[in-house]
Design a protein around this motif. Structure first.
Motif, short mmCIF file in Angstrom:
data_model
loop_
_atom_site.label_atom_id
_atom_site.label_comp_id
_atom_site.label_asym_id
_atom_site.label_seq_id
_atom_site.Cartn_x
_atom_site.Cartn_y
_atom_site.Cartn_z
N CYS A 5 -28.70 45.39 -33.81
CA CYS A 5 -29.28 45.19 -35.14
C CYS A 5 -29.68 46.49 -35.83
CB CYS A 5 -30.49 44.26 -35.06
SG CYS A 5 -31.98 45.02 -34.41
N ILE A 6 -29.85 46.34 -37.12
CA ILE A 6 -30.46 47.36 -37.97
C ILE A 6 -31.74 46.73 -38.49
CG2 ILE A 6 -30.30 48.63 -40.15
CD1 ILE A 6 -27.24 48.57 -39.75
N LEU A 7 -32.82 47.47 -38.44
CA LEU A 7 -34.06 46.96 -39.03
C LEU A 7 -34.85 48.12 -39.62
CD1 LEU A 7 -36.68 47.65 -37.02
CD2 LEU A 7 -35.70 45.78 -35.72
N PHE A 8 -35.72 47.76 -40.53
CA PHE A 8 -36.61 48.71 -41.17
C PHE A 8 -38.02 48.30 -40.80
CE2 PHE A 8 -32.87 48.02 -43.79
CZ PHE A 8 -32.35 49.31 -43.87
N TRP A 23 -34.37 51.56 -37.59
CA TRP A 23 -33.75 51.42 -36.27
C TRP A 23 -32.30 51.02 -36.46
CZ3 TRP A 23 -33.69 52.36 -31.32
CH2 TRP A 23 -32.84 51.62 -30.50
N ILE A 24 -31.39 51.76 -35.79
CA ILE A 24 -29.97 51.46 -35.81
C ILE A 24 -29.52 51.32 -34.36
CG2 ILE A 24 -27.68 52.20 -36.55
CD1 ILE A 24 -29.14 54.04 -38.60
N ASN A 80 -57.34 43.13 -41.78
CA ASN A 80 -56.62 42.31 -40.81
C ASN A 80 -56.15 43.20 -39.67
OD1 ASN A 80 -53.70 43.17 -41.21
ND2 ASN A 80 -54.29 42.65 -43.30
N ASP A 81 -55.51 42.62 -38.67
CA ASP A 81 -55.07 43.42 -37.53
C ASP A 81 -53.54 43.55 -37.46
OD1 ASP A 81 -54.51 40.84 -36.81
OD2 ASP A 81 -55.50 40.91 -34.86
N VAL A 82 -52.87 43.40 -38.58
CA VAL A 82 -51.41 43.59 -38.63
C VAL A 82 -51.13 45.09 -38.69
CG1 VAL A 82 -49.30 43.13 -39.92
CG2 VAL A 82 -51.05 41.36 -39.76
N ASN A 83 -50.44 45.59 -37.67
CA ASN A 83 -50.13 47.03 -37.59
C ASN A 83 -48.68 47.35 -37.89
OD1 ASN A 83 -52.73 47.88 -36.96
ND2 ASN A 83 -52.42 47.46 -34.79
N TRP A 84 -47.81 46.35 -37.90
CA TRP A 84 -46.40 46.61 -38.20
C TRP A 84 -45.75 45.38 -38.82
CZ3 TRP A 84 -43.16 43.24 -35.80
CH2 TRP A 84 -43.59 42.66 -34.59
N VAL A 85 -44.69 45.67 -39.55
CA VAL A 85 -43.86 44.62 -40.12
C VAL A 85 -42.41 45.08 -40.01
CG1 VAL A 85 -43.97 45.50 -42.48
CG2 VAL A 85 -43.48 43.09 -42.10
N ILE A 86 -41.53 44.12 -39.85
CA ILE A 86 -40.09 44.41 -39.77
C ILE A 86 -39.41 43.74 -40.95
CG2 ILE A 86 -37.97 43.88 -38.50
CD1 ILE A 86 -39.56 44.28 -35.93
N ILE A 134 -34.04 56.16 -36.07
CA ILE A 134 -34.00 56.15 -34.61
C ILE A 134 -32.87 55.27 -34.11
CG2 ILE A 134 -35.30 55.55 -32.54
CD1 ILE A 134 -37.85 56.23 -34.06
N CYS A 135 -32.11 55.82 -33.16
CA CYS A 135 -31.02 55.10 -32.53
C CYS A 135 -31.20 55.02 -31.01
CB CYS A 135 -29.69 55.78 -32.83
SG CYS A 135 -29.32 55.97 -34.57
N ASP A 136 -32.21 55.69 -30.50
CA ASP A 136 -32.44 55.81 -29.06
C ASP A 136 -33.81 55.22 -28.72
OD1 ASP A 136 -32.97 56.65 -26.46
OD2 ASP A 136 -32.28 58.69 -26.79
N HIS A 137 -33.84 54.31 -27.75
CA HIS A 137 -35.09 53.66 -27.39
C HIS A 137 -36.18 54.65 -26.97
CE1 HIS A 137 -32.88 49.81 -27.36
NE2 HIS A 137 -34.06 49.34 -27.70
N GLN A 138 -35.81 55.79 -26.40
CA GLN A 138 -36.80 56.78 -25.98
C GLN A 138 -37.58 57.34 -27.17
OE1 GLN A 138 -34.77 59.66 -23.56
NE2 GLN A 138 -34.69 58.30 -21.79
N GLU A 139 -36.91 57.46 -28.30
CA GLU A 139 -37.57 57.97 -29.50
C GLU A 139 -38.52 56.95 -30.12
OE1 GLU A 139 -34.89 59.69 -32.32
OE2 GLU A 139 -33.78 60.76 -30.78
N LEU A 140 -38.47 55.72 -29.65
CA LEU A 140 -39.39 54.69 -30.14
C LEU A 140 -40.75 54.76 -29.47
CD1 LEU A 140 -37.18 51.48 -30.41
CD2 LEU A 140 -38.39 52.62 -32.28
N ALA A 141 -40.93 55.67 -28.53
CA ALA A 141 -42.20 55.78 -27.81
C ALA A 141 -43.34 55.96 -28.81
CB ALA A 141 -42.17 56.94 -26.83
N GLU A 142 -44.38 55.16 -28.67
CA GLU A 142 -45.50 55.20 -29.61
C GLU A 142 -46.17 56.58 -29.62
OE1 GLU A 142 -49.11 52.39 -31.13
OE2 GLU A 142 -48.62 52.32 -29.00
N GLU A 143 -46.25 57.21 -28.47
CA GLU A 143 -46.88 58.54 -28.39
C GLU A 143 -46.09 59.56 -29.22
OE1 GLU A 143 -49.86 60.97 -27.86
OE2 GLU A 143 -49.87 58.88 -27.23
N TYR A 144 -44.76 59.48 -29.19
CA TYR A 144 -43.92 60.37 -29.99
C TYR A 144 -44.18 60.15 -31.48
CZ TYR A 144 -39.79 62.01 -32.48
OH TYR A 144 -38.95 62.61 -33.40
N ILE A 145 -44.19 58.88 -31.90
CA ILE A 145 -44.44 58.56 -33.31
C ILE A 145 -45.82 59.08 -33.73
CG2 ILE A 145 -44.67 56.68 -35.00
CD1 ILE A 145 -41.80 56.93 -33.98
#
Length: 144
Positions: free
Chosen positions: A56-59, A81-82, A22-28, A114-125
């Protein structure tokens, strides 16, 4: 009241991300009162990032294809994510509640808090996941 997790529903979503059919790449996984449940899933990482709001907090469990010219492989990340607006008491529960998520999400190459939106960058991950991999043949000079 102690937090619980809907293992059956979360495992089903986790397996969707791990599956190649399938093409599901993420789940929350999010809180529904005192229960952690699957919230949403998708293909594009940008859609995942939009769910990471300050209140929010999410995994998140995310699949990224890494590799080089010789081989491609799926790598998986567990992202906690916090948001900035989360209370101190909610933050304090994250580590114990994350252990519940890890009962379902057992196979991942790297874990992020991660608590900072900049660290959510896909390239960083992706760069961090590539560091966990094996040989990188693109890093070598090709000799003719």
């Amino acid at each position: 009241m102690a937090t619980k997790i809907d293992k059956e529903a979360c495992r089903e979503s986790y397996n969707l991300v791990r599956g190649d059919d399938n093409d599901v790449n993420w789940v929350i996984f999010k809180y529904d009162g005192h229960l952690i449940v699957p919230d949403s899933q998708g293909k594009d990482y940008e859609d995942f990032k939009l769910k990471c709001t300050n209140d929010c907090i999410l995994f998140g469990f995310h699949r990224i294809i890494t590799g080089d010219a010789m081989s491609k492989r799926a790598k998986f990340a567990l992202i906690t994510w916090i948001g900035d607006g989360v209370t101190v008491l909610q933050r304090a529960k994250v580590s114990t509640d994350k252990s519940l998520v890890k009962e379902v999400v057992q196979n991942f190459a790297k874990e992020f808090v991660i608590c900072d939106h900049q660290e959510l960058a896909e390239e960083y991950i992706k760069q961090e996941l590539e560091k966990t991999g094996g040989a990188n043949y693109d890093a070598q000079q090709q000799v003719e």
